[in-house]
Design a protein around this motif. Structure first.
Motif, short mmCIF file in Angstrom:
data_model
loop_
_atom_site.label_atom_id
_atom_site.label_comp_id
_atom_site.label_asym_id
_atom_site.label_seq_id
_atom_site.Cartn_x
_atom_site.Cartn_y
_atom_site.Cartn_z
N ALA A 1 0.81 -1.22 0.00
CA ALA A 1 0.00 0.00 0.00
C ALA A 1 0.84 1.27 0.00
O ALA A 1 0.29 2.36 0.16
CB ALA A 1 -0.92 0.00 1.22
N GLU A 2 2.14 1.15 -0.18
CA GLU A 2 2.98 2.35 -0.23
C GLU A 2 3.13 2.87 -1.65
O GLU A 2 3.71 3.92 -1.87
CB GLU A 2 4.34 2.06 0.39
CG GLU A 2 5.11 0.92 -0.25
CD GLU A 2 6.42 0.66 0.45
OE1 GLU A 2 6.64 -0.48 0.89
OE2 GLU A 2 7.22 1.59 0.57
N ARG A 3 2.58 2.14 -2.60
CA ARG A 3 2.61 2.60 -3.99
C ARG A 3 1.51 3.63 -4.22
O ARG A 3 0.75 3.98 -3.32
CB ARG A 3 2.43 1.42 -4.93
CG ARG A 3 3.51 0.35 -4.77
CD ARG A 3 3.26 -0.80 -5.72
NE ARG A 3 4.27 -1.86 -5.58
CZ ARG A 3 4.30 -2.95 -6.30
NH1 ARG A 3 3.37 -3.15 -7.23
NH2 ARG A 3 5.23 -3.87 -6.12
N SER A 4 1.38 4.11 -5.46
CA SER A 4 0.33 5.09 -5.77
C SER A 4 -1.04 4.41 -5.67
O SER A 4 -1.15 3.19 -5.86
CB SER A 4 0.53 5.64 -7.19
OG SER A 4 0.20 4.65 -8.16
N PRO A 5 -2.10 5.17 -5.36
CA PRO A 5 -3.43 4.58 -5.25
C PRO A 5 -3.86 3.79 -6.49
O PRO A 5 -4.50 2.74 -6.37
CB PRO A 5 -4.33 5.80 -5.03
CG PRO A 5 -3.45 6.81 -4.38
CD PRO A 5 -2.09 6.60 -5.00
N ASP A 6 -3.48 4.27 -7.67
CA ASP A 6 -3.88 3.56 -8.89
C ASP A 6 -3.14 2.24 -9.05
O ASP A 6 -3.72 1.25 -9.50
CB ASP A 6 -3.63 4.44 -10.12
CG ASP A 6 -4.60 5.60 -10.20
OD1 ASP A 6 -5.80 5.35 -10.38
OD2 ASP A 6 -4.16 6.75 -10.05
N GLN A 7 -1.88 2.21 -8.65
CA GLN A 7 -1.13 0.96 -8.71
C GLN A 7 -1.68 -0.05 -7.70
O GLN A 7 -1.79 -1.25 -8.00
CB GLN A 7 0.35 1.23 -8.44
CG GLN A 7 1.05 1.97 -9.58
CD GLN A 7 2.48 2.34 -9.21
OE1 GLN A 7 2.75 2.84 -8.12
NE2 GLN A 7 3.41 2.08 -10.11
N VAL A 8 -2.02 0.44 -6.51
CA VAL A 8 -2.61 -0.44 -5.49
C VAL A 8 -3.93 -1.01 -6.00
O VAL A 8 -4.21 -2.20 -5.86
CB VAL A 8 -2.83 0.33 -4.17
CG1 VAL A 8 -3.59 -0.54 -3.15
CG2 VAL A 8 -1.50 0.78 -3.58
N PHE A 9 -4.74 -0.16 -6.61
CA PHE A 9 -6.05 -0.60 -7.11
C PHE A 9 -5.90 -1.68 -8.19
O PHE A 9 -6.65 -2.67 -8.20
CB PHE A 9 -6.82 0.59 -7.67
CG PHE A 9 -8.19 0.26 -8.17
CD1 PHE A 9 -8.53 0.41 -9.50
CD2 PHE A 9 -9.16 -0.21 -7.30
CE1 PHE A 9 -9.80 0.10 -9.96
CE2 PHE A 9 -10.43 -0.53 -7.74
CZ PHE A 9 -10.74 -0.37 -9.07
#
Length: 560
Positions: free
Chosen positions: A541-549
């Motif tokens: 979850a430390e990546r960008s919100p779009d990558q996490v999604f």
């Protein structure tokens, strides 16, 4: 240069669309040398044949076309804020706003935000003058909002805006547009239209009537998020009129209207969903306006003229204090919203009319059997790991019901039931809410949506191994457990930063660390438990919100 040249130039040259494409490319790739990257993009524009050939994903790359437009960040809004500099002799700069300019719309099949980020940066009303008096009229479907709103507008010489009619008219006029066709399907199923789209339509309508003495807005907001957006982007309303009506009366009125008018959102399943949405959102929305001292509640079960007389007296008192004060109703009777109390009508009476619609409450055996036909997903993670925003996106993408236990408890506290009194008493004495009560509330929430959803997305539950075991014993084993794995240092920084923005000075690094310590104590055995069952999927979850999604979607796709 005449007054229309800037707008015509930007529109003719497709400049907003070009900027959107460039910004999406920058936000995705985040190049070390942005100038060099932009030069390469502009060279590609020339090769394509001009800015009119650019789309939102032109600079993202063919292998990433399944990504949504990255259009929610502050960078893009700040960029567009400076598109029209102060030196530009634009006729509306004195208002710091733009008039309705439909040709600025950045249309995309995958982007429902329209020009929300563009329009958001401009004031709706002239800041040098008092804005018109704003009255919001809210209530359940069939409560008489439209009738009473028109009466208020006529009595006081105000403009009238029906948000529902705004959206239905736009859908009708743009029926061939894929985006509005999708919105039409959303409304027809009884769900709320996308918030950004609704706010944009309201703002454009308001900017057409800047000189009105007052404006009555019918059917908005529908939830607290919409209320916050309205205040942030438009203004704080002067008065909110809430028409409280029990479910039995709403049911009768909606069925009668369906026979007489044949509105597409008055079909049986859509009505059931709309009633359920209203029931879930009404109490927190009314409580929000009550805390601000803006709302007045009326019993809408009565004759419409009686109701209007009371509304008129209240409007006179609130907006025209020079008149002789007249007493009017002001406190919310929660029994008019909640299905509590002996003899109260519940939505189950209405839902029973369709075999496809599940009843409101079930026995545990029946509930367990029904849950076998659907999916249950747990989303776990520490504070500020991004669970809430990711859950909302997942629920929308996979047509799931989003269940946030903290919100369920908060809603329960506003009720007048014996269970609510018990919870309040426990919390006042510093005691935790017993697991049995939490599970009862969860069962009620899940039961209310059975038959109208593909599954349930539980945010932040369970918090410990004992809760997980009890949930499986009484309900079911989850189909998937998603864990947003975020380093403690990052979560601490996020929580402290968020607290400063909301001016919560009591939140310090030390108490966040203590909170995280408690979180990890309960989470470690829980994660081990689900790992041994082959149900756990960890996502960084430390990546960008779009990558996490995207990572979450990869795991979710295996279920659907």
């Amino acid at each position: 240069m005449n007054s229309t040249d800037p707008k015509e130039y930007l529109t003719r040259r497709e400049i907003p669309q070009l900027f959107e494409g460039l910004l999406n490319g920058l936000m995705y790739y985040r190049p070390e040398d942005p100038v060099d990257y932009l030069e390469s993009c502009l060279q590609k524009v020339r090769e394509l044949g001009g800015s009119e050939k650019v789309k939102w994903d032109t600079f993202v790359g063919p292998d990433k076309r399944n990504l949504p437009p990255l259009n929610g960040g502050q960078a893009r809004r700040s960029f567009f804020r400076n598109v029209l500099p102060e030196s530009c002799n634009f006729p509306y700069r004195r208002y710091d706003r733009l008039p309705p300019i439909h040709q600025f719309s950045i249309e995309s099949d995958t982007d429902l935000s329209e020009t929300a980020e563009l329009i958001e940066e401009y004031e709706v009303f002239d800041p040098s003058r008092p804005h018109p008096k704003i009255i919001l009229v809210i209530g359940g479907p069939g409560s008489g909002k439209g009738t009473q709103s028109l009466k208020i507008a006529e009595r006081y010489g105000f403009e009238y805006i029906s948000v529902g009619e705004l959206l239905r008219k736009k859908i009708h006029n743009t029926s061939s547009n894929r985006k509005w066709s999708l919105i039409a399907k959303i409304i027809t199923t009884g769900e709320l239209a996308p918030q950004e789209t609704t706010i944009t339509e309201i703002k454009q309508k308001l900017m057409q009537i800047p000189d009105s003495e007052g404006i009555v807005i019918d059917g908005f907001p529908r939830d607290v998020a919409q209320a916050l957006s309205f205040e942030d982007q438009i203004c704080t309303p002067d008065l909110v009129v809430f028409l409280a009506c029990d479910n039995h009366k709403l049911k009768e009125r909606l069925l009668k209207r369906a026979e007489q008018q044949g509105r597409p959102d008055d079909n049986l399943k859509a009505i059931q969903r709309r009633l359920m949405n209203f029931k879930q959102n009404a109490v927190p929305l009314v409580s929000y306006f009550q805390e601000k001292g803006l709302i007045i509640t009326f019993d809408a079960d009565r004759d419409e003229e009686e109701v209007f007389d009371d509304i008129s007296a209240a409007v006179d008192n609130k907006l025209f204090p020079a008149k002789e004060p007249v007493a009017g109703p002001s406190e919310l009777d929660l029994s008019l919203i909640l299905d509590a109390g002996e003899g109260a009508e519940s939505t189950s009476d209405f839902e029973d009319q369709s075999e496809d619609i599940a009843p409101h409450s079930f026995g545990d055996d029946y509930l367990r059997e029904e849950l076998k036909k659907t999916k249950v997903i747990f989303v776990l993670g520490g504070p500020a790991s991004g669970k809430g925003s990711q859950c909302e996106k997942l629920a929308h993408k996979y047509n799931l019901t989003y269940v946030y236990v903290a919100d369920l408890l908060q809603n329960e506290l506003t009720a007048t039931s014996e269970r609510s009194k018990l919870i309040k008493d426990l919390m006042q004495h510093g005691n935790p809410v017993p697991m049995d009560i939490i599970l009862e509330i969860l069962k009620d929430s899940i039961s209310s949506s059975l038959g109208s959803t593909k599954g349930f997305l539980l945010d932040g539950f369970p918090c410990e191994l004992r809760q997980a075991e009890e949930f499986e014993c009484q309900l079911c084993t989850p189909h998937l457990v998603l864990y947003l794995d975020c380093p403690a240092e990052i979560m601490t920084t996020r929580v402290v930063r968020r607290s400063k923005v909301s001016h919560r000075n009591e939140v310090t690094t030390e108490n966040v660390k203590r909170r995280l310590q408690i979180f990890y104590q309960g989470m470690e055995p829980l994660l081990t438990y689900y790992e041994t069952k082959a149900l756990l999927c960890k996502v960084s979850a430390e990546r960008s919100p779009d990558q996490v999604f995207l990572q979450l979607c990869t795991s979710m796709d295996s279920l659907f």
